[in-house]
Design an enzyme around this catalytic site. Structure first.
Site: not given
Lengths: 218, 271
Positions: B23, B80, B152, B164, B213
């Site tokens: 980013d 985006k 974030g 998963r 994250g």
């Protein structure tokens, strides 16, 4: 002194799996090269498509570059596809050369944006009797070739494939289309005999082969 | 050859495999990312951590800022658009952006429909938390999937959960008897033709990148960016990952997912 009798693919980032699949289809089990020591017994090394700035950074910080150049000088042939062709060029327009192993001049990302990526069908007699489909993705252009380098394919104002005694450069991606001709050509250039008579991957094995064609203007 | 557009777009993602997408909010940051070895940059006005902190409505970035970043780097530039906001997507296509991220990080513009991505020539990447969500986006024309994570936060747990879940769904689907496929599709909201592709390939038919994250803003961004690129390339070599992890300074404080209110979770956007 080890024998150079294997084909490797630089496995730091990019289209590694696709090259490996093509080689495996020809009966060649490639070495996935992550560290310099793996270059010792290679007759040929494929530098895959990916992002050239990322690849060169990783080659340099992990000190693969000097060993790669030494192996090349010792007889290891190199085939650069797309980003790989940029890495081996002696001259890059508007930038410093990276490995500088082949007397060609390239322009990075010379077609524009992703929207300008395309397919085309060509015939390269030296590589295959059959027509081949080629895929260009944010491709570079070879602008000029020097002494000892043959242009294998001219399109419009640029060269799309070139060959010297020790290098092969293609600005397109033979690993993304079914023809095995370029992989066969490179393996044989490296002095390795191929027993498989397969010329194409039987089923179109692009990752997207079954996916919806998003813009069906047939 | 236009019928090959989707394939070409999905193939660009193949060339990004094994790389890091960063980013960035201005040309200087884009240059740092490119020099650190990023395979692409995501141009946005505020990084997700700041969008979260500032609140309010988050929209597509200023096209002028995106154009400046395009002019600065030679790697692909992504940007985006809001979920369902096809006009923002059209603007980004007019900019010749290399990838449009129809992103839950921005405030959704349509609470029912995503963009009909098959109308566009430029590729789309969309977020997903499970196979059903990914398959619906692919059927709409997404050429790349991004497991969402919780953007974030600096907390990786949601990214792990989504990856998963995706892998588990794929394994279950691939193990089913043919007669069981249709009810599985019905219960999980998976378009049947995409389910058949997944069964044949044993994976998603497009490339996935993990997001949310994972990376964090940093005091010394160049150093941290280089470390992330190194660790990604050598993900299965613990010695090299250890070397990459040395002395990269403090990460952002972050927000623990377990202490978050449900309504603050971004990953729930998109359907």
């Amino acid at each position: 002194m080890t024998t150079r009798n294997k084909i490797g693919i630089l496995d730091l980032q990019g289209g590694v799996h696709e090259h490996a699949f093509h080689l495996q289809s020809l009966g060649i089990e490639p070495v996935r090269v992550k560290v310099a020591e793996q270059l010792d017994d290679l007759a040929g090394l494929i530098l895959p498509g990916g992002e050239s700035t990322c690849l060169i950074r990783l080659l340099n910080i992990f000190e693969i570059t000097p060993k790669l150049k030494a192996a090349h000088a010792d007889g290891m042939k190199i085939w650069g596809t797309c980003a790989g062709a940029i890495l081996i060029a002696n001259r890059i327009e508007g930038d410093q050369p990276q490995l500088g192993l082949m007397d060609i001049t390239v322009a990075r990302n010379a077609f524009g944006y992703q929207i300008d990526s395309f397919n085309t069908i060509v015939n390269i007699p030296k590589v295959s009797k059959k027509d081949m489909e080629l895929t260009f993705i944010r491709a570079p252009k070879i602008r000029a070739v020097g002494k000892g380098v043959d242009a294998l394919l001219h399109i419009d104002d640029y060269i799309a494939a070139a060959e010297s005694e020790k290098c092969l450069a293609t600005v397109f991606h033979p690993e993304l289309t079914p023809s095995l001709a370029f992989h066969k050509y490179f393996v044989e250039k490296c002095g390795i005999t191929i027993t498989s008579e397969l010329t194409e991957i039987p089923e179109r094995t692009s990752w997207m082969q079954f996916a919806r064609i998003a813009n069906p203007t047939k | 050859m236009e019928n090959n557009r989707f394939e070409l777009n999905a193939q660009l993602a193949q060339m990004l495999k094994g790389g890091v997408i960063m980013d960035v909010t201005n040309p200087e940051q884009a240059k740092i990312a490119e020099e650190a070895g990023a395979v692409a940059v995501m141009a946005l006005e505020r990084v997700p951590a700041d969008i979260r902190a500032n609140g309010g409505v988050a929209r597509m970035s200023d096209p002028e800022m995106i154009a400046q970043i395009q002019a600065t780097v030679s790697i692909p530039v992504m940007a985006k658009a809001r979920i369902g906001h096809f006009v923002e997507a059209q603007i980004l296509e007019a900019l010749k952006i290399d990838y449009i991220d129809e992103s839950e990080v921005l405030t959704p513009a349509d609470d029912e429909n995503h963009i009909d991505k098959s109308k566009f020539k430029v590729p789309f990447v969309c977020g997903a938390r499970n196979l059903g969500e990914a398959a619906r986006r692919i059927a709409e024309g997404a050429a790349m999937i991004r497991t969402k994570g919780e953007a974030g936060t600096g907390d990786v747990v949601e990214a792990v959960r989504h990856m998963r879940q995706m892998n588990s769904d794929i394994r279950i689907l691939c193990g089913l008897d043919e007669a069981e496929v249709m009810p599985f599709c019905k219960n999980n909201g998976i378009p049947y033709h995409i389910a058949q592709q997944v069964r044949k390939l044993g994976r998603l038919p497009v490339v996935n990148f993990a997001a949310g994250g994972i990376a964090t803003p940093a005091g010394d961004p160049a150093k941290r960016a280089r470390a992330i690129v190194k660790a990604t390339a050598y993900y299965n070599d613990p010695v090299k990952v250890m070397e990459a992890s040395k002395g990269i300074g403090e990460p952002m404080v972050g927000i623990g997912i377990s202490t978050m209110k449900e309504e603050d979770k971004i990953a729930k956007r998109g359907w």
